[in-house]
Design a protein around this motif. Structure first.
Motif, PDB file in Angstrom:
ATOM      1  N   GLU A 103      -9.011   1.948  -7.170  1.00  0.00           N
ATOM      2  CA  GLU A 103     -10.393   2.039  -7.638  1.00  0.00           C
ATOM      3  C   GLU A 103     -10.560   3.273  -8.511  1.00  0.00           C
ATOM      4  OE1 GLU A 103     -14.165   0.462  -5.372  1.00  0.00           O
ATOM      5  OE2 GLU A 103     -13.601   2.424  -4.610  1.00  0.00           O
ATOM      6  N   ILE A 104      -9.803   4.324  -8.181  1.00  0.00           N
ATOM      7  CA  ILE A 104      -9.926   5.602  -8.883  1.00  0.00           C
ATOM      8  C   ILE A 104      -8.996   5.677 -10.092  1.00  0.00           C
ATOM      9  CG2 ILE A 104      -9.579   8.089  -8.657  1.00  0.00           C
ATOM     10  CD1 ILE A 104     -10.107   7.740  -5.638  1.00  0.00           C
ATOM     11  N   HIS A 137      -7.301  -4.216   1.978  1.00  0.00           N
ATOM     12  CA  HIS A 137      -7.110  -4.457   0.547  1.00  0.00           C
ATOM     13  C   HIS A 137      -5.654  -4.186   0.169  1.00  0.00           C
ATOM     14  CE1 HIS A 137     -11.411  -3.787   0.980  1.00  0.00           C
ATOM     15  NE2 HIS A 137     -11.588  -4.395  -0.172  1.00  0.00           N
ATOM     16  N   ARG A 152       0.808  -1.214   0.000  1.00  0.00           N
ATOM     17  CA  ARG A 152       0.000   0.000   0.000  1.00  0.00           C
ATOM     18  C   ARG A 152       0.841   1.264   0.000  1.00  0.00           C
ATOM     19  NH1 ARG A 152      -5.559  -0.677   1.805  1.00  0.00           N
ATOM     20  NH2 ARG A 152      -5.605   1.538   2.210  1.00  0.00           N
ATOM     21  N   GLY A 171      -6.406  -0.672  -2.335  1.00  0.00           N
ATOM     22  CA  GLY A 171      -7.335   0.267  -1.721  1.00  0.00           C
ATOM     23  C   GLY A 171      -7.947   1.220  -2.729  1.00  0.00           C
ATOM     24  N   ILE A 172      -8.373   2.357  -2.213  1.00  0.00           N
ATOM     25  CA  ILE A 172      -9.185   3.284  -2.997  1.00  0.00           C
ATOM     26  C   ILE A 172      -8.434   3.821  -4.209  1.00  0.00           C
ATOM     27  CG2 ILE A 172      -8.618   5.368  -1.673  1.00  0.00           C
ATOM     28  CD1 ILE A 172     -12.181   4.461  -2.536  1.00  0.00           C
ATOM     29  N   SER A 173      -7.116   3.974  -4.111  1.00  0.00           N
ATOM     30  CA  SER A 173      -6.411   4.611  -5.234  1.00  0.00           C
ATOM     31  C   SER A 173      -6.459   3.727  -6.481  1.00  0.00           C
ATOM     32  CB  SER A 173      -4.979   4.982  -4.853  1.00  0.00           C
ATOM     33  OG  SER A 173      -4.190   3.846  -4.705  1.00  0.00           O
ATOM     34  N   LEU A 199     -12.837  -2.186  -5.294  1.00  0.00           N
ATOM     35  CA  LEU A 199     -12.384  -2.828  -4.054  1.00  0.00           C
ATOM     36  C   LEU A 199     -12.738  -4.322  -3.973  1.00  0.00           C
ATOM     37  CD1 LEU A 199     -13.080  -0.005  -1.407  1.00  0.00           C
ATOM     38  CD2 LEU A 199     -10.852  -0.802  -2.236  1.00  0.00           C
TER      39      LEU A 199
END
Lengths: 154, 390
Positions: free
Chosen positions: B183-184, B176, A132, B179-181, B206
């Protein structure tokens, strides 16, 4: 600033009309920063420091900084984000040198897992972080402007 | 989800059913939330200070399962990754809406990378109910790629022998792996859609992303506890410990009184101060094989171990760890002569160290400690993750 943006736009248009994006970078001219920005669809901010400038490209999930000496050469790059940017494009002419050294390191016995520290003939590469959020930097020691220390490349 | 017997269609291909020392709680006296983890004693998981376990993978919604050994236990990554070459049961390929298979390229801090497809599987940890979750099926030739030509732009690990594991159980701080990045941002360089042998980076919602299986458990889903014994100064040939699933969710996973909690920043980083230098992006990572940090006063080993420290006598050191909360601790640690340690042929050491520009608390940190890992957004008696406690 307006003029600079226009210049960048012109460069970008030239770049777009030139076809395949050629990211660039390490060891290349400052114009290569724009190629990176365009390829990543990001935004770029410029910041002056004594003896060099830092061009920061920001996209969702990734920040790349390109360090440019006063003679206009990119002498270092750093990245930080959810993954790893395309280092083949970012290291350009130095990529094969990086990959050869990395492969040699990974073939070593015992192979240990740890943050990467690699010195090649022309390049220093370091990587760390975790899933991440990974970060890394690469610089060309021989291209470091006087007054600039590796500690300045963050 | 209904509990599923851990190994029904047991396949000798990878590991024996109910092999001795196995971590599957259904067979032994272990509580269902305890995964046995080991260092040493394996021909696959053979790197020093490499913590491994076994997991059971099932075809989603069926009782066709396979238990796979030599799975790296990694608090520095997220999600289950298994070499396709050791999988002998069919899973369900994740696809982008037009039906194109989804691939993933994941990179690690040592510069290595893994390429393969994203497939839906049922994952069984210890004696817990199965969870249905996308996993990474590692295959360097997935979608017409190769170990040297692939979207990772790197030489990817081609097989378990090269990698030193059959797979990875990533049970770090997050739910995850991106993550969100991801997804975008469709240019994330992690998730790819492949048409024939052409793969392009795509945005991954996600639910499609590879995930920490722990957060999907019905109850023990807020984190894990690593409990490893210590070893003598010259190391040990083998070590056995536990990963306990859940924090304060069962009789065996309550934080002891007086434990210190270290909330990390949103990126999962802690601050370590060592010798007056502040490392704001320091990590605690079972997947790293030693303590890695800069100290110019520690001599490096002679070739070919020049990437490690070789003090003539073991150095007693100390660093301070800070969370973004009030959590702080002074942590004493030792770095010995790596060349001498490796000569013993032992597999696990509490004093292996080497240089790095950051501060990485690797596996030695976990020896002789009980370390809690709280998952982002998940509440436990320690607070809301991401956090560590020890």
């Amino acid at each position: 600033m307006g003029t600079w943006v226009q210049t960048m736009l012109v460069i970008m248009l030239i770049h777009l009309t030139a076809g395949t994006p050629v990211w660039a970078v390490l060891g290349q001219a400052k114009a290569s920063v724009e190629k990176d920005r365009a390829a990543m669809g990001g935004q770029v901010q410029s910041k002056l420091a004594p003896g060099y400038s830092v061009e920061t490209i920001t996209v969702v999930g990734m920040t790349i900084k390109e360090y440019v000496s006063l003679d206009g050469t990119v002498f270092a790059v750093t990245w930080k984000g959810t993954g790893v940017p395309n280092l083949r494009l970012l290291f350009d002419a130095y990529f094969d040198e990086y990959l050869d050294a990395l492969t040699e390191l990974q073939n070593k016995k015992p192979r240990l897992r740890r943050p990467l520290m690699l010195k090649t003939e022309n390049l220093v590469i370091e990587r760390s972080g975790h899933a991440r959020n990974m970060w890394g930097r690469a610089f060309i020691p021989s291209h470091l402007p006087a007054m600039v220390s590796p500690k300045d490349i963050q | 989800m209904a509990y599923r017997a851990v190994v029904i269609a047991c396949l000798w291909f990878v590991s024996a059913c109910g092999s001795s020392g196995g971590g599957n709680g259904s067979a032994g006296p272990q509580p269902p939330n305890v995964l046995t983890v080991t260092v040493g004693g394996s021909s696959v998981c053979r790197i020093v200070n490499q913590l491994c376990t076994q997991v059971t993978i099932c075809q989603p919604g069926t009782s066709t399962c396979q238990t796979i050994s030599d799975i790296l236990v990694d608090t520095g990554s997220i999600g289950v990754r298994i070499f396709g070459s050791v999988l002998s049961i069919p899973l369900q390929q994740e696809v982008e809406s037009p039906g194109h298979p989804i691939g993933e390229c994941v990179s690690f801090i040592d510069g290595s990378a893994l390429w393969g497809s994203v497939q839906l599987a049922d994952v069984v940890l210890a004696g817990e109910p199965a969870v249905t979750v996308p996993i990474h099926v590692i295959a360097p030739t997935f979608a017409g790629q190769s170990p040297s030509q692939n979207p990772c732009n790197s030489v990817v690990d081609s097989d378990p022998r090269t990698a030193g594991f059959n797979g990875i159980l990533g049970i770090g701080l997050f739910t995850h792996d991106c993550g969100i990045s991801c997804e975008i941002n469709d240019n994330n360089n992690l998730y790819f859609s492949c048409v024939a042998s052409t793969c392009g980076s795509i945005a991954a919602p996600l639910p499609t992303q590879v995930q920490n299986p722990v957060w999907l458990l019905p109850s023990d889903n807020n984190g894990v506890i690593l409990t490893l014994p210590n070893v003598p100064a010259m190391g040990a040939p083998v070590l056995s410990g536990s990963v306990i699933l859940g924090i304060g969710t069962a009789s065996n996973n309550s934080p002891p009184p007086g434990i210190s909690t270290f909330t990390t920043d949103q990126n999962g980083f802690l601050t370590t101060i060592y010798n007056g230098t502040t490392f704001a992006q320091s990590i605690i990572d079972t997947g790293s094989n030693g303590y890695f940090f800069p100290d110019s006063t520690l001599p490096l080993c002679p070739m070919p171990d020049q990437d490690f420290y070789c003090p003539s006598a073991a150095a007693d050191l100390s660093a301070a760890i800070f969370g973004v909360n009030a959590g702080r601790a002074t942590v004493p640690f030792q770095v010995a002569n790596t060349a001498n340690l490796l000569q013993t042929g032992n597999a696990v050491f509490n004093n292996l160290g080497g240089p790095s520009s950051s501060f990485d608390w690797g596996l030695p940190f976990f020896l002789g400690r009980v370390v809690f890992v709280g998952i982002e957004g998940q509440l436990s008696t320690l607070g809301t993750g991401p956090l560590y406690a020890f």
